[in-house]
Design an enzyme around this catalytic site. Structure first.
Site, mmCIF file in Angstrom:
data_model
loop_
_atom_site.group_PDB
_atom_site.id
_atom_site.type_symbol
_atom_site.label_atom_id
_atom_site.label_comp_id
_atom_site.label_asym_id
_atom_site.label_seq_id
_atom_site.Cartn_x
_atom_site.Cartn_y
_atom_site.Cartn_z
ATOM 1 N N HIS A 326 65.415 22.081 17.712
ATOM 2 C CA HIS A 326 64.042 21.596 17.860
ATOM 3 C C HIS A 326 63.822 20.342 17.033
ATOM 4 O O HIS A 326 64.512 20.089 16.049
ATOM 5 C CB HIS A 326 63.009 22.679 17.580
ATOM 6 C CG HIS A 326 62.791 23.082 16.148
ATOM 7 N ND1 HIS A 326 61.854 22.470 15.352
ATOM 8 C CD2 HIS A 326 63.335 24.059 15.392
ATOM 9 C CE1 HIS A 326 61.843 23.072 14.166
ATOM 10 N NE2 HIS A 326 62.735 24.032 14.154
ATOM 11 N N GLU A 373 58.791 24.151 18.699
ATOM 12 C CA GLU A 373 59.414 25.407 18.260
ATOM 13 C C GLU A 373 58.553 26.061 17.210
ATOM 14 O O GLU A 373 58.389 27.271 17.172
ATOM 15 C CB GLU A 373 60.814 25.127 17.699
ATOM 16 C CG GLU A 373 61.617 26.381 17.337
ATOM 17 C CD GLU A 373 61.424 26.883 15.908
ATOM 18 O OE1 GLU A 373 61.928 27.957 15.590
ATOM 19 O OE2 GLU A 373 60.737 26.215 15.102
HETATM 20 ZN ZN LIG Z 1 62.997 25.295 12.529
#
Ligand SMILES: [Zn+2]
Length: 691
Positions: A326, A373
């Protein structure tokens, strides 16, 4: 080399060596400086620019099919946040982190104050109760001692023991708590652990652990598109119907802001285990300390961006090995996640170099830079939901790196079938100490497990996988084998402003040598899976993991006294035996030199389906998004094996437990048949059969 003929292993070895020699810690440090130059939370202009920048890097590096996916999702940022103690004395919380001259990034005016993603908006004035870690057993203690938390403000610590802050929020919400304050006690990540920033890696007085409190253990991804992708124009449910959205007001605090409250609490002295690292007597509280909290969140639909790039496979372009990390960070994201993003950009740079030399893996590598995320595993979940059918057909494995490094100790997670591959690859890499990664891993794991006897190779990978990162949609929703890689060390600045470039260069990984090791490891894992003649899944190892899961469940819940476990155990044994036999047949077929590419491809297609077959289309009872019958996650994010059976057993619902066990039995039988079928195909190759 599992899955390779001797000749192919020689080629692979040369290719991996060429790859490893390209990895440059200097390059990684440059990527890292760029990524950590500004705060870049999901939905921010900077994080969106970084999406463009990552895609531009990939184009320049020579990667293929570079695109940026857009998802329009519910975002949550603070409009106004305040906290004031109004009795017994006035104290206005700072809700900000103090700058240090040594680190000019800490003076960046774009750094946010304290907030928790998806907190409800609202305002409340109420007495404060200290509720330890905010876990159900803590409230049970309070109830037993006549403390009613309804309508009160609960002040809780982050981790003693650790539980995901969203779980603390749901727990408080269910009990009617009016607002939740979560603070970082110095005992957990501050001066009680060691020197604090900027002198050491631990959290200083004003550090704030931001984070989301989404109930993504119920359903991850955009809260308004549960189970489908939030592509532009997608249908959405109203926020009131979203099970993953909290209705409680919540705020994170530094200990600087929590201490005045704790100091003034009256009521009984809290139990010994509830005492923290501050020099005061921690009390439960009563009515003396009154606090006014206001949280006004701006929730709006914002675009999140997921750049994707590919390296097309030379022989099986429709078989995919997926790599992801992410990009969004609460602030600068020195460790979380920019260490991972920097390692990924170095990996792609080096694979791009190999491409220019005409070297590409047999299978396609797909590389993604996830967004959001930190909010709800959002980008990966939406992408996984959007391409679910294709991913289930084509994906060999997903290799996740979130935090590449906060220190030197390697931790590798893998589903049982990929655990041996991770060990095998670790033997080929050299750590900065000069020892192999395998040796380093063995000594750190030995310490971690506190075992007197020498641990074995099968103890090295962690095969108990929970949630909390982007592997979740792949493993739990799609049934794709996953691997997670990280190096860890003393790290007390998680999700704070101090998790930055300075921290990494002084404490986490000066010289970026563990970042480089991560790029090597991640890339070699991808190449191994991308090039193997027969996919290096080890189902004997998987069977052994499942057997341990069943034994642990039985001993924790005395399951065999309540339901018949014999046939389940028999099925596990049969699967394990079939896995052992398949390993032998695979070796023989490969050694025979008669394995035709078309036969291998057919076999690989079948092997890829094993993980899919663990999935129950109905999901775990009560959590239909979570399909996997071996792997789930607790509400705390902790690993949860055999989730359907375990949750039923813990609820004392033996009929449901038996029903869930029957599903697993049928999946085991199905997969045992599949392995036996594949073995016969391979045996006929080895025996010089007609194919
Ligand atoms: Zn992370």
């Amino acid at each position: 080399m599992a899955g390779f003929s001797p000749a192919a292993a020689v080629r692979e070895d040369a290719e991996e060596q060429a790859y490893r020699s390209l990895v440059s810690s200097e390059q990684i440090s440059k990527f890292h400086r760029y990524l950590t130059a500004e705060p870049h939370p999901a939905g921010s202009a900077r994080n969106n620019e970084l999406a463009q920048w990552v895609a531009a890097q990939w184009r320049e590096q020579g990667l293929e099919d570079v695109t940026i996916h857009q998802y329009d999702v519910l975002n949550s940022t603070p409009r106004e946040v305040s906290l004031e103690m109004i009795a017994p004395k006035k104290y206005r919380a700072v809700l900000r982190e103090a700058p240090y001259d040594l680190d000019s990034d800490t003076r960046n005016p774009n750094v946010s104050g304290a907030y928790l993603g998806y907190s409800a908006s609202g305002e409340v004035t109420a007495p404060v109760i200290y509720a330890h870690s905010g876990n159900p057993e803590d409230y049970a203690y309070l109830r037993k001692h006549g403390v009613d938390v309804r309508g009160k403000i609960a002040l809780v610590r982050y981790s003693n023991p650790y539980s995901y802050r969203g779980f603390k929020a749901l727990t408080a919400q269910r009990l009617g708590v009016a607002a939740l304050l979560i603070y970082s006690d110095p005992e957990e990540d501050g001066y009680k652990k060691g020197p604090v920033f900027p002198d050491g890696p631990w959290g200083p007085e004003s550090h704030i652990q931001r984070g989301a409190i989404t109930y993504d253990f119920l359903e991850p991804g955009d809260p308004l598109t549960p189970g489908w992708a939030s592509v532009p124009g997608a249908k959405r449910i109203p926020p009131e119907q979203a099970v993953s959205l909290p209705t409680i007001i919540a705020l994170p605090l530094s200990w600087h802001d929590a201490e005045p409250l704790l100091k003034n609490l009256d009521g009984p002295v809290a139990p010994d285990e509830w005492q923290g690292g501050l020099p005061l007597k921690y009390r439960i509280g009563g009515s003396r300390v009154r606090v006014h909290v206001k949280v006004d969140m701006n929730t709006s639909i914002e675009p999140y961006y997921v750049p994707e790039a590919r390296i097309h496979g030379s022989e099986s372009p429709d078989d995919w090995v997926i790599l992801g990390n992410h990009r969004d960070a609460w602030v600068f994201g020195g460790v979380d996640p920019s260490s991972g993003t920097a390692a990924m950009l170095e990996l792609t740079r080096d694979l791009g170099q190999l491409l220019k030399q005409g070297i590409r893996p047999k299978r396609t590598l797909v590389i993604c830079s996830w967004d959001g995320e930190e909010y709800a595993l959002t980008g990966s979940t939406e992408w996984g939901e959007q391409y679910a059918d294709e991913l289930k057909k084509k994906t060999v494995a997903y290799l996740n790196v979130d935090e590449a490094t906060s220190g030197k100790d390697f931790q590798g997670d893998a589903v049982g079938s990929l655990a041996p591959l991770l060990v095998e690859v670790s033997r080929t890499l050299t750590a900065p100490s000069g020892r192999t990664l395998y040796e380093e891993w063995k000594s750190s794991r030995q310490n971690e497990l506190h075992q007197a006897e020498q641990i074995s190779d099968s103890d090295l990978p962690n095969t108990k996988i929970g949630s909390g990162s982007d592997h979740t949609v792949f493993l739990n929703f799609l049934g794709i084998p996953t691997v997670g890689l990280t190096f860890v060390g003393p790290y007390g600045v998680y999700h704070s402003m101090y998790d930055d470039f300075y921290w990494m260069n002084h404490f986490g990984d000066p010289g970026y040598r563990y970042h480089a090791l991560m790029s090597q490891l991640w890339g070699v894992m991808a190449l191994r899976l991308g090039d193997a003649d027969i996919l290096p899944f080890d189902f004997a190892s998987y069977g052994a993991s499942i057997r341990r899961f069943v034994m642990a469940l039985d001993s924790a819940n005395h399951l065999s006294a309540k339901i018949d476990l014999v046939s389940l155990q028999d099925r596990v044994s049969a699967f394990e035996a079939a896995g052992r036999e398949l390993n032998e047949s695979t070796s023989r077929a490969i050694a025979s030199g008669r394995l035709a590419a078309a036969v291998a491809e057919g076999v690989n297609q079948e092997l890829m389906q094993v993980e899919r077959n663990w999935c129950n289309p109905d999901g775990i009872p009560g959590r239909p998004w979570w399909k996997h019958s071996l792997y789930g996650a607790r509400y705390t994010y902790a690993h949860l094996e055999l989730p359907g059976i375990t949750e039923a057993a813990e609820a004392g619902d033996w009929a449901r437990a038996a029903e869930q066990a029957r599903f697993l039995e049928s999946a085991l039988a199905h997969n045992t048949d599949l392995l036996n079928h594949v073995r016969k195909e391979l045996d006929s190759v080895a025996d010089g059969g007609s194919r």
